[in-house]
Design an enzyme around this catalytic site. Structure first.
Site, mmCIF file in Angstrom:
data_model
loop_
_atom_site.group_PDB
_atom_site.id
_atom_site.type_symbol
_atom_site.label_atom_id
_atom_site.label_comp_id
_atom_site.label_asym_id
_atom_site.label_seq_id
_atom_site.Cartn_x
_atom_site.Cartn_y
_atom_site.Cartn_z
ATOM 1 N N SER A 193 14.238 13.898 -29.966
ATOM 2 C CA SER A 193 13.985 15.132 -30.714
ATOM 3 C C SER A 193 13.249 14.884 -32.029
ATOM 4 C CB SER A 193 15.312 15.845 -30.999
ATOM 5 O OG SER A 193 16.220 14.983 -31.681
ATOM 6 N N ASP A 202 21.704 21.125 -39.347
ATOM 7 C CA ASP A 202 22.587 20.208 -38.617
ATOM 8 C C ASP A 202 22.733 18.863 -39.308
ATOM 9 O OD1 ASP A 202 20.127 19.005 -38.113
ATOM 10 O OD2 ASP A 202 20.133 19.412 -35.969
ATOM 11 N N HIS A 217 18.222 16.568 -38.152
ATOM 12 C CA HIS A 217 16.795 16.705 -37.859
ATOM 13 C C HIS A 217 16.023 17.115 -39.119
ATOM 14 C CE1 HIS A 217 18.684 17.214 -33.858
ATOM 15 N NE2 HIS A 217 17.628 16.508 -33.469
#
Length: 214
Positions: free
Chosen positions: A40, A186, A189
């Site tokens: 990601s 979060d 990221h």
């Protein structure tokens, strides 16, 4: 008797030189293909498409006048095992240089560092078979995994780089990790600004390799 041989020779030479010139022009125009092969963090999770790692890296290289095409090979949630499984599919893009950024999800899931190392080594050996240069992007294990786990996990990246003679960017999230202002909600990221920090940090390693590739 009048002979056409000198003219034929001259014409043949002209065609040969023209062919070499055109071939050279095509080669110079062909950009170096860079595959960002990861999870990601390279996929650009949670960001508008233009703000992810690959687009920002592409813009930075364009600004420097580098003839390079950056290919997004990031898959959110991917582990090192997932990277092994899809590697041949990604190699269809015939990259000249690969930024190998995998392992974060292995650590988050508490997967065996020895298995992650084997998977990364499988990817590295396969990439080397193609002749692609490799920039290995390291990752650090969460400290709550314990000292033994962190030591084994963190150490596999410099060890692999040393064993296989790879360029190493020690920590992909250098300057970004643990900084709330550079991370999404979060805490894992990066934001657009965080990605910019990553690109700035990795560029010197990448441009050095581009100089060696071109």
């Amino acid at each position: 008797m009048f002979s056409l041989k000198p003219y034929f020779r001259a014409a043949s030479l002209f065609l040969l030189l023209a062919g070499l010139f055109l071939s050279s022009g095509r080669a110079e125009a062909e950009p170096i293909r860079i595959l960002a092969f990861g999870d990601s963090l390279t996929a650009g999770y949670g960001l508008p498409q233009e703000d992810g790692f690959v687009p920002q890296l592409q813009k930075a290289l364009d600004k420097m006048g580098r003839e390079a095409l950056v290919i997004n090979g990031g898959v959110s949630g991917d582990t090192t095992a997932g990277g092994v499984a899809r590697l041949d599919w990604m190699l269809a893009d015939k990259p000249d240089l690969v930024i190998l950024e995998l392992g974060a999800n292995d650590a988050l899931r508490g997967l065996d560092p020895a298995e992650a190392r084997r998977n990364l080594e499988t990817i590295i050996l396969r990439l080397k078979e193609t002749g692609a240069k490799i920039l290995l992007a390291g990752m650090l294990a969460p400290r709550n995994m314990g000292e033994d786990y962190a030591t084994a996990f963190d150490g596999m990246y410099p060890d692999l780089a040393n064993t296989h003679g790879l360029e190493l960017y020690p920590f992909f999230l250098e300057g970004v990790a643990t900084k709330p202002e550079l991370n999404q909600g979060d805490g894992l990221h990066p934001t657009k600004e965080g990605v910019a920090v990553i690109v700035e940090g990795i560029l010197p390693h990448l441009t050095k390799m581009l100089d060696q590739t071109s």
